[in-house]
Design an enzyme around this catalytic site. Structure first.
Site, mmCIF file in Angstrom:
data_model
loop_
_atom_site.group_PDB
_atom_site.id
_atom_site.type_symbol
_atom_site.label_atom_id
_atom_site.label_comp_id
_atom_site.label_asym_id
_atom_site.label_seq_id
_atom_site.Cartn_x
_atom_site.Cartn_y
_atom_site.Cartn_z
ATOM 1 N N GLU A 197 0.837 -1.213 0.000
ATOM 2 C CA GLU A 197 0.000 0.000 0.000
ATOM 3 C C GLU A 197 0.867 1.257 0.000
ATOM 4 O OE1 GLU A 197 -2.832 1.292 -0.381
ATOM 5 O OE2 GLU A 197 -3.844 1.999 1.421
ATOM 6 N N THR A 210 -4.561 9.464 -4.557
ATOM 7 C CA THR A 210 -4.498 9.705 -3.115
ATOM 8 C C THR A 210 -3.418 10.732 -2.767
ATOM 9 O OG1 THR A 210 -5.271 7.479 -2.679
ATOM 10 C CG2 THR A 210 -4.180 8.578 -0.865
HETATM 11 N N1 HSE Z 1 -7.114 7.984 4.918
HETATM 12 C C1 HSE Z 1 -6.649 8.055 3.560
HETATM 13 C C2 HSE Z 1 -6.901 9.442 3.009
HETATM 14 C C3 HSE Z 1 -7.351 7.020 2.736
HETATM 15 O O1 HSE Z 1 -8.017 9.930 3.160
HETATM 16 O O2 HSE Z 1 -6.004 10.029 2.435
HETATM 17 C C4 HSE Z 1 -6.971 7.037 1.299
HETATM 18 O O3 HSE Z 1 -6.153 5.988 0.958
#
Ligand code: HSE
Length: 312
Positions: free
Chosen positions: A132, A184
């Site tokens: 990940e 992301t």
């Molecule tokens: N917690 C993470 C974010 C999840 O919101 O950036 C996304 O992979």
């Protein structure tokens, strides 16, 4: 005798659950990724095929989340043989549904099963996180629910820091994924470096309310608590076209709350039945269509049990 070919599945995940940035995540029954792992005499990891990614993912195992997780497990167990992986992407990429986490978890589980499960399920967290991290940063709010199932509170990056929370009865989710990619890394780059004391108080209060709602099974309270994010959503809202309008349309159809799933752009509505969730999903898709955006919608429920595998 250990198997020669194993297939593992790992599910989509709703990271953050709105207000719980990087600390809460829920496994969803659909969609899911499938990794088929075959034992080969050459050491190391090969990627034989990837389907469902429109050619976007790296076939280089050192740059692919499944390949990295698989290699980590092989090193942990000291395997002399290697594995060949075939990946079937059920999850859309860069959609906020934990695509990279699902592939990493499915690969880690498949490779471990291929060698007779020398590692326990909690042992596989490190390998999954390694995969990940290569794509979306080192946080476990997608990986932990994908690996263990259910709703998880993530206090850190080791298995003893993962806590299961109750799944309220009748919880249904409507998901809408508009045809815009939000990587992301990009969605994390827009986040504030500091938050005010006032925002901190409100955020922690809403997280506490959310946990209370999970325990009491009050879905209206859960929806309200999830929507209480005053820190992350305002910073990301400009990346989520139509968020207020979609939220309003979902609410008009009975949704109890609508939040950004993970880093987006998928939006997720909390609903009290499959029928309501179906109506909400249709309304969300219609709203995106009015905005000239194609969107895929889906109705699902929380998933328990975590990643699964079978000999093929
Ligand atoms: N917690 C993470 C974010 C999840 O919101 O950036 C996304 O992979």
């Amino acid at each position: 005798m250990t198997p020669r070919v194993v297939e593992a599945t790992a599910n989509a995940t709703l990271a953050n659950m709105g207000v719980g940035f990087d600390i809460l995540g829920m496994a969803l029954a659909e969609p899911f990724d499938t990794v088929r792992a075959e034992r080969i005499p050459e050491p190391g990891v090969q990627i034989a095929a990837i389907k469902g990614d429109e050619g976007k993912l790296s076939r280089d195992p050192t740059r692919n989340t499944a390949g990295i997780a698989a290699a980590y497990v092989l090193r942990q167990i000291g395997a002399a043989e290697g594995v060949s992986l075939s990946l079937q992407k059920g999850l859309p990429l860069a959609s906020g549904l934990g695509s990279s986490a699902a592939s990493a978890v499915a690969a880690a589980v498949a490779v471990n099963a291929l060698f007779g499960e020398p590692l326990s399920r909690p042992d596989l967290l490190a390998a999954s996180l390694e995969g990940e991290a290569a794509v979306s940063g080192r946080h476990a709010d997608n990986v932990a629910p994908a690996l263990f199932g259910g709703i998880t509170l993530v206090m850190g990056l080791t298995a003893d820091a993962i806590h299961a929370l109750p799944i309220p009865p009748n919880l249904h989710l409507a998901l809408a994924t508009p045809a815009i990619a939000v990587p992301t890394a990009e969605a994390r780059a827009v986040l504030p470096a500091n938050v005010s004391l006032k925002a901190m108080i409100s955020q922690t209060a809403h997280v506490a309310l959310l946990v209370r709602a999970l325990h009491s099974g009050d879905l209206a309270l859960l929806g309200a608590a999830m929507e209480g994010d005053g820190v992350i959503e305002p910073a990301r809202a400009h990346l989520m076209r139509g968020l207020p309008e979609v939220r309003a349309a979902a609410r008009a159809c009975g949704a109890l709350g609508t939040v950004i799933s993970g880093a987006g752009p998928t939006l997720c509505s909390v609903c009290e039945s499959a029928a309501v969730a179906e109506r909400v999903a249709v309304a969300m898709r219609a709203l995106y269509a009015e905005m000239g955006l194609a969107a895929s919608v889906r109705v699902t429920v929380p998933s328990v049990g975590g990643a699964a595998w079978r000999v093929v």
